[in-house]
Design a protein around this motif. Structure first.
Motif, PDB file in Angstrom:
ATOM      1  N   ARG A  28       1.410   9.222   0.691  1.00 44.65           N
ATOM      2  CA  ARG A  28       0.256  10.117   0.706  1.00 44.65           C
ATOM      3  C   ARG A  28      -0.163  10.442   2.135  1.00 44.65           C
ATOM      4  O   ARG A  28      -0.105   9.583   3.019  1.00 44.65           O
ATOM      5  CB  ARG A  28      -0.932   9.460   0.010  1.00 44.65           C
ATOM      6  N   VAL A  29      -0.613  11.663   2.330  1.00 43.30           N
ATOM      7  CA  VAL A  29      -1.219  12.070   3.596  1.00 43.30           C
ATOM      8  C   VAL A  29      -2.704  12.266   3.325  1.00 43.30           C
ATOM      9  O   VAL A  29      -3.099  13.206   2.626  1.00 43.30           O
ATOM     10  CB  VAL A  29      -0.585  13.370   4.135  1.00 43.30           C
ATOM     11  N   SER A  30      -3.514  11.364   3.839  1.00 40.29           N
ATOM     12  CA  SER A  30      -4.947  11.401   3.526  1.00 40.29           C
ATOM     13  C   SER A  30      -5.602  12.647   4.127  1.00 40.29           C
ATOM     14  O   SER A  30      -5.215  13.124   5.189  1.00 40.29           O
ATOM     15  CB  SER A  30      -5.627  10.138   4.057  1.00 40.29           C
ATOM     16  N   ASN A  31      -6.587  13.172   3.419  1.00 43.66           N
ATOM     17  CA  ASN A  31      -7.311  14.344   3.897  1.00 43.66           C
ATOM     18  C   ASN A  31      -8.638  14.467   3.152  1.00 43.66           C
ATOM     19  O   ASN A  31      -8.863  13.790   2.144  1.00 43.66           O
ATOM     20  CB  ASN A  31      -6.471  15.616   3.721  1.00 43.66           C
TER      21      ASN A  31
ATOM     22  N   ILE B 280      -6.769  17.811  -1.595  1.00 41.50           N
ATOM     23  CA  ILE B 280      -5.389  18.252  -1.818  1.00 41.50           C
ATOM     24  C   ILE B 280      -4.503  17.013  -1.794  1.00 41.50           C
ATOM     25  O   ILE B 280      -4.622  16.171  -0.906  1.00 41.50           O
ATOM     26  CB  ILE B 280      -4.925  19.233  -0.719  1.00 41.50           C
ATOM     27  N   HIS B 281      -3.635  16.905  -2.769  1.00 39.67           N
ATOM     28  CA  HIS B 281      -2.719  15.769  -2.837  1.00 39.67           C
ATOM     29  C   HIS B 281      -1.452  16.134  -2.062  1.00 39.67           C
ATOM     30  O   HIS B 281      -0.675  16.975  -2.509  1.00 39.67           O
ATOM     31  CB  HIS B 281      -2.380  15.438  -4.293  1.00 39.67           C
ATOM     32  N   VAL B 282      -1.279  15.529  -0.902  1.00 40.41           N
ATOM     33  CA  VAL B 282      -0.125  15.834  -0.049  1.00 40.41           C
ATOM     34  C   VAL B 282       0.747  14.586   0.056  1.00 40.41           C
ATOM     35  O   VAL B 282       0.260  13.501   0.363  1.00 40.41           O
ATOM     36  CB  VAL B 282      -0.564  16.296   1.357  1.00 40.41           C
ATOM     37  N   PHE B 283       2.043  14.759  -0.226  1.00 38.06           N
ATOM     38  CA  PHE B 283       2.978  13.647  -0.172  1.00 38.06           C
ATOM     39  C   PHE B 283       4.179  14.020   0.700  1.00 38.06           C
ATOM     40  O   PHE B 283       4.664  15.151   0.663  1.00 38.06           O
ATOM     41  CB  PHE B 283       3.513  13.301  -1.570  1.00 38.06           C
TER      42      PHE B 283
ATOM     43  N   SER C 290       0.813  -1.225   0.000  1.00 35.21           N
ATOM     44  CA  SER C 290       0.000   0.000   0.000  1.00 35.21           C
ATOM     45  C   SER C 290       0.841   1.267   0.000  1.00 35.21           C
ATOM     46  O   SER C 290       0.449   2.283  -0.573  1.00 35.21           O
ATOM     47  CB  SER C 290      -0.937   0.008   1.212  1.00 35.21           C
ATOM     48  N   HIS C 291       2.000   1.220   0.672  1.00 35.22           N
ATOM     49  CA  HIS C 291       2.869   2.393   0.728  1.00 35.22           C
ATOM     50  C   HIS C 291       4.224   1.987   1.285  1.00 35.22           C
ATOM     51  O   HIS C 291       4.380   0.899   1.847  1.00 35.22           O
ATOM     52  CB  HIS C 291       2.256   3.498   1.596  1.00 35.22           C
TER      53      HIS C 291
END
Length: 502
Positions: free
Chosen positions: A343-346, A350-353, A335-336
């Motif tokens: 990825r930082v889910s929100n 907004i796509h935050v990595f 998964s990661h």
């Protein structure tokens, strides 16, 4: 409690290059140490001229603590009945005698060594995932941690010192591990930490500028990586080298390696290659071609950079004869990877990595992967570590200036350097490509806050440099700091905003 290990000194030093011996080599040795504080009764102390301290200056302390024999690189005056053994290189001696002391554990497993500037950790995680799907008991020695079965150890270095490494390998063998995946750093190769290891497969991911504060130049950096393939990949029957042929050094390496070679690439179609690359909402899909067939995979990992890592892992598994269906399943179940385009889910679209990119090449690869996905504006937050290669600082500034829509320069791990000096050196690079699309916010939390506040729905925020690290080093203080945790806190507290508010 494990069984006590003891070995006659004469047997223990069989594999090392001895210049002279003074004393009794028929004594029992029950422990080995290279740090005087770790010496116990009936111990062999290995004195290493280190980067900061010289072990020869601690010989008397080692004897007081119970050392019965010494491995020395520099001849010293005889001390009582203590056996003195002078060698040409005490680091090499430590690696070889550590392997013998723990009964050559790397010979009892399938050992895969992964080296290169970028991609080692992700390739290791991919292999671990595939091996588990294949029902293989796997151990992993990685920048993140050292782990096997239900055991997890903190990683002091990407690759442990040789004594600790051989102990970990022995514990893995004793626990039933059959395959070990090891990240092999350039420091480990140059400092001979893996010289006591017998590798089945060596993997070369790529080479770009890094660690020049230690290696001084790219030629020396490359030569350290090359050692895995020329010096260490010849102790097992039928070893393999899995090499990225898209990298210029890969083409050079395949001509000097002492093993069978399997190549991979995207631009150059090697033995393993990929096409039909396509970003997906959750990662990337591609078609993977191998000598034994083709499969299509959808990975939760992000970008073209991770397709290279997938190809490297596929190459290793092909060498071992693992079925393509299992390889596909293992790739898709990961998964990661902590701090690697994570990825930082929100709930703000907004796509935050968070990513470990701390060189100009790594940052370029990450930003290009995001641009290829075409996801809104790119906001990049990064700094550079102190007491490390200063030459990469303006280069990273140039890369972010060219490929990001907005850059926020901040602090990384300044260590003993002035953080404002580091920032000014990054600014020198970014000013060469643009002057009005960046900000300087030395406080890292405030910088991340500003980046997320600036982002509109559909935009991408890259927080680069520290990845999985859970600390920040300022002078002699190490403070808790985790980019992933900080970004998540800020996102959770962020109120939904309309695009016209920015």
């Amino acid at each position: 409690m494990g069984m006590e290990i003891r070995m006659i000194l004469k047997e223990l030093i069989q594999d090392i290059d001895v210049t002279s011996i003074s004393g009794d080599t028929s004594i029992d040795i029950k422990n080995v140490a290279y740090h005087s504080k770790n010496v116990v009764k009936d111990c062999l102390f290995v004195a290493i001229p280190g980067l900061k301290f010289d072990g020869h200056n601690f010989v008397d302390e080692a004897i007081e603590r119970g050392a019965r024999a010494l491995i020395l690189e520099k001849p010293m005056r005889k001390r009582g009945n203590i056996c003195h053994i002078v060698v040409r290189d005490s680091r090499v001696a430590l690696a070889r005698l550590s392997s013998r002391f723990y009964h050559h554990p790397s010979q009892k497993v399938k050992l895969i060594g992964i080296t290169g500037t970028n991609g080692k950790t992700t390739t290791a995680y991919l292999l671990e995932s595939i091996f588990k799907k294949a029902g293989i008991k796997v151990g992993t020695i990685s920048t993140i941690n050292y782990r096997y079965l239900k055991n997890t150890l903190k990683a002091a270095h990407t690759t442990p010192e040789s004594l600790e490494l051989q102990k970990i390998l022995k514990d893995m063998v004793d626990s039933g591990v059959s395959h070990v995946v090891m990240e092999v750093s350039s420091h480990a190769l140059d400092l001979r930490r893996v010289d006591g290891c017998s590798f089945d497969i060596g993997v070369f991911t790529n080479l770009s500028r890094d660690h020049l504060d230690y290696h001084q130049d790219m030629a020396s950096y490359y030569r350290s990586k090359e050692r895995l393939f020329t010096d260490l990949l010849q102790h097992k029957e039928d070893p393999w080298a899995v090499i990225n042929e898209d990298d210029p050094k890969g083409g050079l390496l395949k001509n000097v390696v002492h093993a069978k070679v399997l190549t991979f690439g995207i631009d150059v179609k090697g033995d393993i290659w990929a096409d039909s690359l396509s970003p997906t909402p959750k990662g990337i899909s591609a078609q993977i071609h191998t000598p034994y067939g083709v499969f299509t995979m959808e990975s939760a990992l992000y970008g073209k950079i991770n397709v290279y890592n997938i190809l490297a892992a596929t190459g290793v598994c092909v060498c071992f004869g693992i079925p393509l269906g299992i390889i596909k399943e293992g790739i898709e179940s990961l998964s990661h990877v902590p701090g690697r385009l994570q990825r930082v889910s929100n709930n703000h679209d907004i796509h935050v990595f968070v990513d470990y990119a701390h060189t100009d090449d790594a940052l370029k690869r990450v930003l290009l992967s995001i641009k290829e996905a075409g996801q809104g504006q790119i906001i990049c937050v990064f700094g550079c570590g102190g007491d490390r290669d200063p030459g990469k600082r303006p280069l990273m500034g140039q890369v972010s200036g060219k490929l990001s829509d907005f850059t926020i320069i901040t602090s990384d791990n300044p260590r003993t350097e002035d953080p404002y000096k580091i920032i000014r050196e990054i600014e020198e690079g970014i000013k060469q490509v643009q002057v009005d699309r960046y900000a300087v916010i030395p406080n890292r939390r405030q910088a991340i806050q500003y980046a997320i506040d600036l982002a509109r729905p559909g935009d991408t925020v890259i927080i680069a440099g520290k990845g999985h690290e859970t600390y920040q080093i300022l002078k002699d203080e190490t403070r808790p700091f985790d980019d992933l945790v900080v970004a998540k806190e800020i996102l959770d507290n962020r109120k939904a905003r309309n695009g016209n508010e920015i």
